[in-house]
Design a protein around this motif. Structure first.
Motif, PDB file in Angstrom:
ATOM      1  N   VAL A  22     -52.946   4.925   7.037  1.00 33.34           N
ATOM      2  CA  VAL A  22     -51.740   4.547   6.297  1.00 33.34           C
ATOM      3  C   VAL A  22     -50.980   5.800   5.894  1.00 33.34           C
ATOM      4  N   GLY A  23     -49.669   5.682   5.823  1.00 35.04           N
ATOM      5  CA  GLY A  23     -48.821   6.782   5.392  1.00 35.04           C
ATOM      6  C   GLY A  23     -47.714   6.272   4.491  1.00 35.04           C
ATOM      7  N   GLY A  24     -47.006   7.191   3.861  1.00 35.97           N
ATOM      8  CA  GLY A  24     -45.926   6.782   2.981  1.00 35.97           C
ATOM      9  C   GLY A  24     -45.115   7.968   2.508  1.00 35.97           C
ATOM     10  N   CYS A  25     -43.844   7.722   2.191  1.00 38.35           N
ATOM     11  CA  CYS A  25     -42.974   8.750   1.644  1.00 38.35           C
ATOM     12  C   CYS A  25     -41.690   8.095   1.160  1.00 38.35           C
ATOM     13  N   VAL A  26     -40.900   8.851   0.414  1.00 38.47           N
ATOM     14  CA  VAL A  26     -39.585   8.379  -0.016  1.00 38.47           C
ATOM     15  C   VAL A  26     -38.675   8.319   1.212  1.00 38.47           C
ATOM     16  N   SER A  27     -38.021   7.173   1.411  1.00 38.90           N
ATOM     17  CA  SER A  27     -37.129   7.016   2.554  1.00 38.90           C
ATOM     18  C   SER A  27     -35.663   7.098   2.161  1.00 38.90           C
ATOM     19  N   ASN A  28     -35.339   6.839   0.903  1.00 39.78           N
ATOM     20  CA  ASN A  28     -33.962   6.929   0.428  1.00 39.78           C
ATOM     21  C   ASN A  28     -33.994   7.464  -0.993  1.00 39.78           C
ATOM     22  N   SER A  29     -33.627   8.720  -1.155  1.00 32.54           N
ATOM     23  CA  SER A  29     -33.757   9.370  -2.458  1.00 32.54           C
ATOM     24  C   SER A  29     -32.677   8.928  -3.447  1.00 32.54           C
ATOM     25  N   GLU A  30     -31.706   8.137  -3.017  1.00 37.22           N
ATOM     26  CA  GLU A  30     -30.706   7.615  -3.937  1.00 37.22           C
ATOM     27  C   GLU A  30     -31.127   6.284  -4.547  1.00 37.22           C
ATOM     28  N   GLY A  48     -36.196   2.390  -1.184  1.00 32.85           N
ATOM     29  CA  GLY A  48     -36.450   3.796  -1.460  1.00 32.85           C
ATOM     30  C   GLY A  48     -37.784   4.344  -1.034  1.00 32.85           C
ATOM     31  N   TYR A  49     -38.806   3.482  -0.807  1.00 35.05           N
ATOM     32  CA  TYR A  49     -40.130   4.013  -0.461  1.00 35.05           C
ATOM     33  C   TYR A  49     -40.671   3.265   0.758  1.00 35.05           C
ATOM     34  N   LEU A  50     -41.133   4.021   1.736  1.00 31.37           N
ATOM     35  CA  LEU A  50     -41.606   3.474   3.007  1.00 31.37           C
ATOM     36  C   LEU A  50     -43.112   3.643   3.129  1.00 31.37           C
ATOM     37  N   ILE A  51     -43.815   2.548   3.447  1.00 32.09           N
ATOM     38  CA  ILE A  51     -45.251   2.576   3.733  1.00 32.09           C
ATOM     39  C   ILE A  51     -45.439   2.201   5.200  1.00 32.09           C
ATOM     40  N   ALA A  52     -46.078   3.076   5.957  1.00 30.06           N
ATOM     41  CA  ALA A  52     -46.362   2.830   7.374  1.00 30.06           C
ATOM     42  C   ALA A  52     -47.865   2.734   7.557  1.00 30.06           C
ATOM     43  N   ARG A  67     -47.434  -1.175  -3.281  1.00 27.93           N
ATOM     44  CA  ARG A  67     -47.320  -1.865  -1.987  1.00 27.93           C
ATOM     45  C   ARG A  67     -46.495  -3.143  -2.116  1.00 27.93           C
ATOM     46  N   GLY A  68     -46.602  -3.817  -3.259  1.00 30.99           N
ATOM     47  CA  GLY A  68     -45.900  -5.086  -3.434  1.00 30.99           C
ATOM     48  C   GLY A  68     -44.398  -4.956  -3.560  1.00 30.99           C
ATOM     49  N   ILE A  69     -43.883  -3.768  -3.891  1.00 34.14           N
ATOM     50  CA  ILE A  69     -42.442  -3.602  -4.069  1.00 34.14           C
ATOM     51  C   ILE A  69     -41.832  -2.657  -3.042  1.00 34.14           C
ATOM     52  N   ALA A  70     -42.652  -2.008  -2.228  1.00 29.45           N
ATOM     53  CA  ALA A  70     -42.148  -1.038  -1.250  1.00 29.45           C
ATOM     54  C   ALA A  70     -41.861  -1.717   0.087  1.00 29.45           C
ATOM     55  N   PRO A 118     -50.693   9.662   2.218  1.00 30.58           N
ATOM     56  CA  PRO A 118     -49.270   9.463   1.925  1.00 30.58           C
ATOM     57  C   PRO A 118     -48.760  10.465   0.894  1.00 30.58           C
ATOM     58  N   ARG A 119     -47.443  10.680   0.910  1.00 29.08           N
ATOM     59  CA  ARG A 119     -46.808  11.507  -0.118  1.00 29.08           C
ATOM     60  C   ARG A 119     -46.201  10.581  -1.165  1.00 29.08           C
ATOM     61  N   GLY A 120     -46.689  10.666  -2.383  1.00 34.27           N
ATOM     62  CA  GLY A 120     -46.205   9.809  -3.443  1.00 34.27           C
ATOM     63  C   GLY A 120     -44.780  10.149  -3.840  1.00 34.27           C
ATOM     64  N   PHE A 121     -44.083   9.169  -4.415  1.00 39.29           N
ATOM     65  CA  PHE A 121     -42.687   9.419  -4.768  1.00 39.29           C
ATOM     66  C   PHE A 121     -42.558  10.442  -5.891  1.00 39.29           C
TER      67      PHE A 121
END
Length: 344
Positions: free
Chosen positions: A326-334, A296-300, A78-81, A176-179
């Protein structure tokens, strides 16, 4: 004399506690502290003063008012996303893949039409994390410590642990879906399908191979320069212990310890985030991640954790029903790269 129902128009008032409040009903006026974080179900037995291990040990007055506990390992993703507040579970985000095409023209040339940008939709899977511990009213009255504040802190800690695990390896089903659950491929940026993370193999199953420093340098350089600004390594304590012992050919450690408490230690010039939920090094394991998780990772998440103090439904117990969506997933795979301990 009017009954409670008559005074409230027939409806039983059950206050919803959100964030933090001052509990005036308790003699010590303890703060009912802030809570939260996400992931899975937490089960706690009902507290009573009848049996010892279910709460009775706390009833005598000759007891230390501070309870010691073992600290849980909490993944700090959470601290870096990138964390966004949402108003509903139907959050969507649009991402352009490849940017807007452009072209060159001479001064007198008529500009031709360029290609239309390609959009991808991001919809982070969401789930509701809940806890529903209970304590008897006698326990709340007689315990030598603030049971309500303690329960709030326990819920907050468990929520943080559960959501941290989900951000790394969550299935995406009602959570959430983990990276690490994203599809992976060895193909470079611009070739892989959107949403697929790139991995680099160490060349040796379950190990770094002959030149571990080169494997880590390759991982760093695989991330394009716009994303390297603000990037960090993510690994667990076991992997970090192995990397801290690595040296270059001239005997210098790859790990650079911090000389100041305000400055984190670095690996190849980048900070390291220790996440307990990352897998240990093993054959074909993906045990090291490097990337700009803010990109790269989005937490909603839907507002704050809500707590309902319910002394009515389960007398003589008081239930503390806490929920967090809460939800989450990779938002930018690059923006995220993985190191796979495999031959290829």
């Amino acid at each position: 004399m009017e009954t409670e129902n008559e005074m409230t128009g027939g409806a039983v008032v059950r206050p919803v506690l959100e964030g933090a409040r001052q509990d005036s009903a308790r003699a010590n006026g303890a703060a009912f502290e802030g809570f939260v974080r996400s992931g899975a179900t937490m089960e706690m037995k009902a507290f009573t003063g009848v049996t010892g291990d279910s709460g009775g040990f706390t009833v005598p007055t000759e007891i230390d008012a501070v309870i010691d506990r073992t600290l849980a390992s909490i993944s700090p993703i959470r601290g870096i996303a990138n964390v966004v507040k949402v108003g509903s579970a139907g959050y969507r985000k649009l991402v352009t893949t490849g940017g807007t095409p452009s072209g060159w023209a001479a001064e007198t040339d008529a500009p031709g039409q360029t290609a239309t940008p390609v959009f991808a939709e991001i919809a982070p899977p969401m789930g509701e994390l809940y806890a529903n511990p209970a304590a008897s009213q006698t326990m709340l009255d007689d315990a030598a410590f603030d049971v309500e504040a303690w329960l709030a802190d326990e819920i907050a800690t468990e929520f943080a642990r559960a959501e941290g695990a989900a951000f790394v390896a969550g299935s995406g089903v009602n959570r959430p879906r983990g990276f690490l659950q994203s599809p992976v491929a060895a193909a470079l940026d611009g070739v892989r399908a959107f949403g697929t993370l790139q991995y680099l193999a160490t060349g040796t199953a379950g190990d770094f191979g002959d030149h571990p420093d080169e494997r880590l340098i390759d991982l760093v350089q695989s991330l394009r320069s716009p994303y390297r600004q603000g990037a960090s390594f993510v690994m667990n304590a076991g992997t970090l212990a192995r990397i801290r012992k690595l040296k270059t050919a001239n005997g210098a450690f790859l790990w650079a310890p911090s000389l100041d408490a305000s400055t984190p230690a670095t690996l190849l010039g980048y900070p390291v985030v220790e996440a307990a939920d990352m897998p240990d090094i093993d054959a074909n394991s993906v045990s090291v991640a490097f990337g700009n998780f803010r990109a790269g990772y989005l937490i909603a998440e839907r507002t704050e954790t809500q707590i309902l103090r319910d002394p009515y439904s389960n007398k003589p117990y008081v239930n503390f029903y806490a929920t967090k969506r809460v939800g989450g997933c990779v938002s930018n795979s690059e923006a995220i790269k993985l190191l796979k301990f495999a031959a290829a």
